[in-house]
Design a protein around this motif. Sequence first.
Motif, short mmCIF file in Angstrom:
data_model
loop_
_atom_site.label_atom_id
_atom_site.label_comp_id
_atom_site.label_asym_id
_atom_site.label_seq_id
_atom_site.Cartn_x
_atom_site.Cartn_y
_atom_site.Cartn_z
N ASP A 149 0.96 -1.01 -0.01
CA ASP A 149 0.11 0.03 0.14
C ASP A 149 0.71 1.20 0.00
O ASP A 149 1.14 1.71 1.03
N PRO A 150 1.37 1.57 -1.08
CA PRO A 150 2.45 2.73 -1.25
C PRO A 150 1.86 4.22 -0.68
O PRO A 150 2.54 5.01 -0.30
N LYS A 151 0.50 4.25 -0.76
CA LYS A 151 -0.23 5.40 -0.14
C LYS A 151 -0.26 5.64 1.21
O LYS A 151 -0.38 6.44 1.78
N ARG A 152 0.07 4.27 2.06
CA ARG A 152 -0.14 4.40 3.49
C ARG A 152 0.95 5.45 4.18
O ARG A 152 2.15 5.59 3.87
N GLU A 153 0.61 5.93 5.06
CA GLU A 153 1.13 6.90 6.01
C GLU A 153 2.52 6.22 6.51
O GLU A 153 2.42 5.15 7.02
N ILE A 154 3.69 6.83 6.35
CA ILE A 154 4.90 6.22 6.79
C ILE A 154 4.90 6.02 8.17
O ILE A 154 5.20 4.81 8.69
N ALA A 155 4.42 6.70 9.10
CA ALA A 155 4.30 6.84 10.34
C ALA A 155 3.35 5.60 10.94
O ALA A 155 3.77 4.73 11.72
N GLU A 156 2.36 5.31 10.13
CA GLU A 156 1.57 4.06 10.36
C GLU A 156 2.19 3.05 10.29
O GLU A 156 2.11 1.92 10.97
N ILE A 157 3.06 2.67 9.27
CA ILE A 157 3.81 1.31 8.88
C ILE A 157 4.90 1.44 9.93
O ILE A 157 5.02 0.49 10.58
N ARG A 158 5.63 2.49 10.33
CA ARG A 158 6.65 2.12 11.44
C ARG A 158 5.85 2.06 12.60
O ARG A 158 6.59 1.08 13.23
N GLY A 187 6.54 -1.38 15.10
CA GLY A 187 6.93 -1.14 16.51
C GLY A 187 5.99 -2.00 17.37
O GLY A 187 6.62 -2.59 18.49
N ARG A 188 4.89 -2.18 16.97
CA ARG A 188 3.92 -2.97 17.96
C ARG A 188 4.08 -4.47 17.90
O ARG A 188 3.99 -5.04 18.71
N MET A 189 4.80 -4.80 16.93
CA MET A 189 5.45 -6.23 16.57
C MET A 189 6.94 -6.36 16.98
O MET A 189 7.60 -7.20 16.62
N LEU A 190 7.50 -5.34 17.93
CA LEU A 190 8.72 -5.20 18.46
C LEU A 190 9.73 -5.36 17.36
O LEU A 190 11.21 -5.72 18.01
N PHE A 191 9.61 -4.58 16.36
CA PHE A 191 10.73 -4.07 15.50
C PHE A 191 10.83 -2.85 15.73
O PHE A 191 10.08 -1.64 15.47
N ASN A 192 12.23 -2.18 16.52
CA ASN A 192 12.52 -0.79 16.82
C ASN A 192 12.86 -0.28 15.47
O ASN A 192 12.93 -0.90 14.38
N GLY A 193 13.11 1.06 15.52
CA GLY A 193 13.55 1.84 14.44
C GLY A 193 14.82 1.26 13.64
O GLY A 193 14.84 1.12 12.38
N GLU A 194 16.06 0.68 14.27
CA GLU A 194 16.88 0.32 13.51
C GLU A 194 16.63 -1.05 13.02
O GLU A 194 17.05 -1.48 11.87
N LEU A 227 1.98 -10.71 10.62
CA LEU A 227 1.07 -10.29 11.50
C LEU A 227 0.78 -8.96 11.22
O LEU A 227 -0.12 -8.23 11.46
N SER A 228 1.86 -8.08 11.14
CA SER A 228 1.90 -6.71 10.75
C SER A 228 1.21 -6.41 9.70
O SER A 228 0.35 -5.37 9.61
N LYS A 229 1.30 -7.18 8.47
CA LYS A 229 0.83 -6.90 7.28
C LYS A 229 -0.70 -7.18 7.50
O LYS A 229 -1.40 -6.18 6.82
N MET A 230 -1.20 -8.10 8.19
CA MET A 230 -2.54 -8.29 8.58
C MET A 230 -3.07 -6.94 9.15
O MET A 230 -4.21 -6.71 9.11
N MET A 231 -2.33 -6.38 10.47
CA MET A 231 -3.17 -5.46 10.96
C MET A 231 -3.13 -4.28 9.98
O MET A 231 -4.19 -3.54 10.18
N LEU A 232 -2.28 -3.96 9.36
CA LEU A 232 -2.42 -2.90 8.21
C LEU A 232 -3.40 -3.09 7.24
O LEU A 232 -4.01 -2.05 7.05
#
Length: 535
Positions: A412-421, A425-432, A451-456
């Motif tokens: 979903d290229p139109k998705r907000e960057i902050a929402e993806i990040r 983060g909710r799935m325990l992937f930090n910024g790095e 699971l991140s993909k499904m949530m989005l």
Amino acid sequence: MVTVQNLTMRFGNRVLFQDINLKLDRHKRYGLIGANGAGKTTFLKILSGQINEYDGEVIIPKQNKVGVLGQNQYAYEDFTIMDAVLYGNKRLYDAIKEKEEIYMTGDFEDDAVNNRLAELETICVEEDPTYEYDVNIAKILENVGIPAEKHNDLMSTLDSADKFKVLLAQVLYPKPDVLFLDEPTNNLDIETISWLEHELQRHEGTMVVISHDRHFLNAVVTNILDVDYQKIREFTGNYDDWYIAANVMAKQMELDNAKKLKEKDQLEAFVRRFSANASKAKQATSRQKQLDKLQIDDIKPSSRRDPSIVFKAKRVMGDEALNVEHICHSYGDNEVLKDITFKVNPGEKIAIIGGNGVGKTTLIKIIMEEMQPSCGGAVTWGATIEPSYFPQDTADIIKGDGTLYDWLRAFDPKREIAEIRNCLGRMLFNGEQQEKNVESISGGEKHRMMLSKMMLEGGNFLVLDEPTNHLDLEAIVALGEALHEFNGNVVCVSHDRELLDAFATRIIELHADHTYTDFQGSYEEFAAAKEAGTL
């Protein structure tokens, strides 16, 4: 039976655990738990002698038989299935094979040959006094789902799930004094897991087991070894007992620190106010001494982190969800599904269960229209349904040269960057970690990515095929809660009974004879009905 003294394990500058002192006793079954990466498997390999480079000492009396569940499913391809299990007692295996060779080619006029036969016979009597090794092995194999007619087939004829069952039979057959098991329930169906629980409950020696199956741990273990804070702490009781005790301890530590911090603030304030006052100088000095003695214990951050899994449907569904009608499917001459028919009503949450090879994944793939039923049938989705799918093998989907963030944004290229990040983060992937290449991540990380993909996606009908593989206990609990709270449909294949208990309102069990049971109710109610013989 197993003594650990001053054990420290490092990988470079990273300390996994240090100064570990434990005594693992006979008649106790230890569940080894901890977050992914905390060092559970490393510790088990140290105990079992598979890792030798560490500081400290592990002592197992030489007279004790040690059994280690093998992880290389392809190590015995040229063995018959029966021989692969017999190899679990290598002394008996070698003696039997040498006897067979002598009887085929030996010169029985030679005293040396006859003397050697007598020696081998002594070994066989010591290791198998009743001469029933073949009967005992056959019984274990049948209990793990390998039928008698296959026992003399080569290991190379089995699929990977059945190879693992043979490795499990191999380590159980000799009844070792000390038993080390790493994820023994992997690839096992619910009935085989239940059989294994009863087998391990009767183990009379020492056992250490790693498992992400909470129900299994509660049924089997008597003690918990918790790998956390660079320590390995022992608790008496099963997983649920540990969970309660650990949370009470953490809360008490927090309260103790809060009390000490308050006392520290009061003492510092007194010292500041009266240290310059001659009449109060003695009291101030006394308070300063108290302050110097006061120890504030840092609450170390646990290595466990609970993911935050939340599924929110973007679209409200209508009156129709899914119809599955007369599905039949065969692979060549092997019929897998026969006349499967059921209707999924809006809001229903269905668990699909059954033994290995009965067609659970095939049914899911047909439902998701990844494949067509070979012998007829139809799948009809409701007009308002937007499914979101978790396939069994995420490795086939999560690949490429991009970062984790890039992989998700491609859907979903139109998705907000902050929402993806934020979702990562909710799935325990930090910024790095979000900048890691998707090709380099582990199986558990790929599952968290899916699971991140499904949530989005925000689908209103979730379809999941064995989603708990590679997930740790904290993630499995979080997933169960998320499916329970989800305001939509769920169809999920799983053998994890804690997960099934958490969300399922209906159970469909596929059977080896191509029939199926469609049960309205929770998994707990389904299991009770089966035990009572009413199904």
